[in-house]
Design a protein around this motif. Structure first.
Motif, mmCIF file in Angstrom:
data_model
loop_
_atom_site.group_PDB
_atom_site.id
_atom_site.type_symbol
_atom_site.label_atom_id
_atom_site.label_comp_id
_atom_site.label_asym_id
_atom_site.label_seq_id
_atom_site.Cartn_x
_atom_site.Cartn_y
_atom_site.Cartn_z
ATOM 1 N N ASP A 129 7.903 4.489 -0.565
ATOM 2 C CA ASP A 129 8.916 5.298 0.310
ATOM 3 C C ASP A 129 9.919 5.820 -0.757
ATOM 4 N N ARG A 138 1.265 -1.267 0.521
ATOM 5 C CA ARG A 138 0.239 0.032 0.136
ATOM 6 C C ARG A 138 0.911 1.192 0.261
ATOM 7 N N ASP A 139 0.955 1.869 -0.605
ATOM 8 C CA ASP A 139 1.098 3.530 -0.423
ATOM 9 C C ASP A 139 1.028 4.266 -0.115
ATOM 10 N N LEU A 140 1.416 5.628 0.499
ATOM 11 C CA LEU A 140 0.564 6.625 1.307
ATOM 12 C C LEU A 140 -0.836 6.766 1.569
ATOM 13 N N SER A 141 -1.819 7.063 0.264
ATOM 14 C CA SER A 141 -2.992 7.486 0.355
ATOM 15 C C SER A 141 -3.463 5.680 0.401
ATOM 16 N N GLY A 142 -3.205 4.723 0.895
ATOM 17 C CA GLY A 142 -3.763 3.532 1.100
ATOM 18 C C GLY A 142 -4.190 2.493 -0.221
ATOM 19 N N GLU A 143 -3.661 2.917 -1.130
ATOM 20 C CA GLU A 143 -4.060 1.907 -2.987
ATOM 21 C C GLU A 143 -3.372 0.929 -2.403
ATOM 22 N N GLU A 144 -3.840 0.206 -3.185
ATOM 23 C CA GLU A 144 -2.225 -1.030 -2.932
ATOM 24 C C GLU A 144 -2.089 -1.407 -4.350
ATOM 25 N N THR A 145 -0.822 -1.819 -5.044
ATOM 26 C CA THR A 145 -0.512 -1.630 -5.959
ATOM 27 C C THR A 145 1.223 -2.803 -5.950
#
Ligand SMILES: [Zn+2]
Length: 686
Positions: free
Chosen positions: A116, A57-64
């Motif tokens: 990050d 998950r990135d900082l926006s909470g989106e999984e990728t």
């Protein structure tokens, strides 16, 4: 080679990292990366990497979908999840459609797609990992595999050993081009279990951490087994002098030969630290009559070039009693190495539009028939790495020659790697410290002043050896300094002990540039009545020991031929006698004169001699109990007693250390006595 996978350890890693929210796949990726990293036959000093494709998950909470790939600068044997930065995979994969991608743009892409962006950059082999579909990928420069692929007929040998289980990628420099070529090779046979990168290393794939790791072990084992088949004998020995000189006598000569005067500052030198190695394998290699052919054939894998350069320096065998002759031939060989390096740089740099700046042209590995090898570098850590890599090269070339003929990449390819900014990045930012490359031997190193001098010199970049009669005290202080500082037991009043101590320093660091003769002790007695034995004892330690240390150091400095610096701890007693302190002051006065004699006799050799006159320093000589007693006797507070000088300031061991450091750095100063006593007009030199 055996798999080191242990179910219990793997579970423990999953549990351990799980507590901080790390998923099972990444925990196992870290575990097997460590297994690879701790075996030098697989991975040596940054030569290897691993990856994992997973989701994050990135900082926006989106999984990728991401690629977690080893970060540059991380040691695989001690890697943590933080050492596997995650990069968005989809944009990386799209890059494959490009025809070319500059290094600068590759760095931009990495930064742009890191989950990050504050983490260190991923490995330079990131795109190769990204272009392969396998979930787990392991990459090493395993020595046995290199013996197999550093051959003119490497493709045939790989076909024979791996029977199509590994794809074969012809040599290309690491980076975008290699990643694309490797992906093309893979596409032709997507069933392969990994790839051979000719003249470079091996990749293995797996759906699980254990699978890719154990595939690596299996493939390396197949290479090892092939190396045992139809082995021919290698390295017929050359003729040798009957008696070869010991390493402790050879090292300073060699180290001097591998130095350069620094044009920017007369009297300064570009010096290196030399780490000595010997083993049966090293001896067979350096003693071979064809050593000039197989040792100078190039690096075993491209990233070694930044550590060892492309070829070692080879000097003749040093014969006992003929070291002057050896010194001449060693200097000649080093000069021709330097000339050759300059020609190599100029020629290849022209091909590249003269865009590069030449690195120092000094050798990083020296082979000495009859003795062994030396790793060289601007500090002890780099010298050790060069020696480790030289030993791996010997093992690889020995294996390669036993089944065929060792063959490396072309000189132009080596140049491209040696001067590739992304490769040089691995060396880290280099701060040039004022005593870098210099070795300092400090007597009384277990005491307050010696330890303070050790700290100050180490902070200025010197390699430090603390000598003391009390080995445990010296060890404690050396450990406190940390890094590569060593402790050496030495009785400075015993010539054999002094010689043994200097031999140990020379075999550890290659020589001595600075000797700080600091050990001393005070004896008292009214001079007309004192026992002569007391006076003689004090002369042994407070005069003759200084002479023994200076003599041993000068011998090494003359062999190096790069000047040097003798530093003595004299005392205010040498100029201003204290009542009943004759047994201490008299030899110290002689030592003050000794400083001037050395300055006079060895100035022409670039060897400087200076001293510090210190007074009233808390130390083994002036203990806290003694201070309490003396201050009480004089009706003073301890503070007033200790700062009873013109400035009214207590003088510390660190103040003395800073004075020694200033003298070590003052290249135009010799026969100087620096007073560090807070001001005592009766002890002022005139
Ligand atoms: Zn590699």
């Amino acid at each position: 080679m055996k798999s080191a996978w242990a179910e219990r350890e793997a579970d423990a890693a999953v549990d351990h990292y799980g507590k901080t929210g790390i998923a099972r796949d990444l925990a196992l990726r870290v575990y097997t990366t460590r297994l690879l990293g701790r075996d030098p036959k697989l991975v040596l000093h940054g030569g290897g990497n691993t990856s994992l494709k997973t989701r994050a998950r990135d900082l926006s909470g989106e999984e990728t979908e991401v690629l977690c790939v080893k970060g540059t600068g991380w040691d695989m044997s001690a890697i943590e999840p933080a050492g596997m930065p995650a990069v968005r995979l989809t944009p990386l994969r799209k890059l494959r459609a490009l025809d070319a991608l500059s290094d600068e743009d590759m760095a931009r892409v990495q930064r742009a797609h890191l989950i990050d962006p504050m983490t260190p950059p991923p490995s330079v082999e990131m795109l190769l990992h990204a272009f392969m579909p396998a979930t787990f990928i392991d990459h090493t420069h395993a020595t046995a595999v290199l013996s197999l692929i550093d051959q003119p007929n490497s493709a045939d040998l790989c076909a024979e050993v791996y029977g199509g289980r590994l794809g074969f990628v012809p040599y290309r420099m690491p980076g975008f081009g290699l990643a694309k070529t490797a992906a093309d090779v893979f596409d032709k046979n997507p069933k392969v279990e990994g790839l051979i990168l000719d003249k470079h290393g091996i990749f293995t794939f797996g759906a699980e951490a254990r699978e890719s790791y154990e595939r690596m072990i299996e493939m390396v084992t197949l290479a090892e087994e092939r190396l045992q088949k139809n082995r021919k004998s290698v390295f017929a020995s050359a003729e040798f002098p009957q008696r070869v000189a010991p390493a402790a006598q050879v090292a300073p000569i060699l180290r001097g030969a591998c130095s350069l005067p620094d044009d920017r500052n007369e009297g300064a030198w570009l010096r290196q630290i030399a780490e000595f190695r010997v083993s049966d394998a090293i001896m067979a290699f350096v003693n071979g009559k064809d050593v000039a052919r197989y040792a100078r054939a190039g690096v075993i894998t491209p990233d070694h070039t930044i550590r060892t350069k492309n070829w070692p320096l080879i000097v003749p065998a040093p014969e006992t009693g003929k070291l002057d002759e050896f010194a001449k031939s060693a200097r000649k060989a080093a000069q021709s190495f330097i000339d050759h390096y300059r020609t190599y740089f100029t020629y290849n740099n022209a091909r590249d539009g003269n865009a590069k700046t030449m690195l120092d042209p000094l050798p990083r590995v020296a082979l000495v028939p009859g003795i062994g090898l030396f790793g060289l570098g601007p500090n002890a850590k780099d010298a050790r790495i060069a020696a480790d890599i030289a030993e791996a090269a010997i093992e690889c070339i020995t294996g390669a020659e036993a089944i065929g003929t060792f063959k490396s990449i072309s000189e132009a390819d080596m140049f491209d790697c040696e001067y590739w900014p992304l490769e040089l990045f691995k060396l880290g930012a280099r701060k040039s410290l004022p005593l870098a490359g210099q070795v300092a031997a400090i007597t009384g190193g277990g005491g307050a002043i010696g330890a303070a001098v050790g700290r100050a010199f180490a902070a200025a970049g010197a390699e430090v050896a603390l000598l003391d009669l009390d080995a445990a005290a010296a060890m404690g202080k050396a450990n406190a300094i940390g890094g590569t500082a060593i402790a050496v037991r030495c009785d400075v009043t015993d010539a054999d002990s002094v010689q043994a101590a200097f031999d140990q320093i020379v075999t550890t660091f290659g020589g001595v540039d600075i000797a700080v003769s600091n050990a001393g002790a005070a004896w008292q007695g009214r001079i007309g009545e004192v026992d002569e034995a007391v006076l003689r004892k004090s002369f042994e330690l407070n005069f003759f020991a200084h002479q023994k240390i200076a003599q041993a150091a000068v011998k090494i400095m003359l062999a190096q031929g790069t000047g040097g610096c003798l530093l003595f701890n004299v005392s205010k007693q040498a100029v201003n006698p204290g009542a009943n302190f004759g047994p201490y002051g008299l030899p110290k006065a002689a030592t003050l004169f000794l400083v001037r004699q050395y300055a006079l006799d060895y100035g022409g050799d670039g060897i400087r001699a200076n001293a510090v006159n210190a007074d009233r320093i808390r130390s083994g000589l002036l203990t806290d109990d003694f201070i309490k007693e003396r201050s009480k006797a004089r009706g003073l507070t301890e503070k007033n007693y200790m700062s009873g000088n013109l400035l009214g300031r207590e003088v510390t061991a660190d103040d003395v250390a800073q004075a020694f450091l200033a003298q070590a750095l003052a290249l135009k100063t010799t026969a100087d006595i620096t007073t560090v006593d807070g001001g005592n007009i009766a002890a002022a030199l005139r």
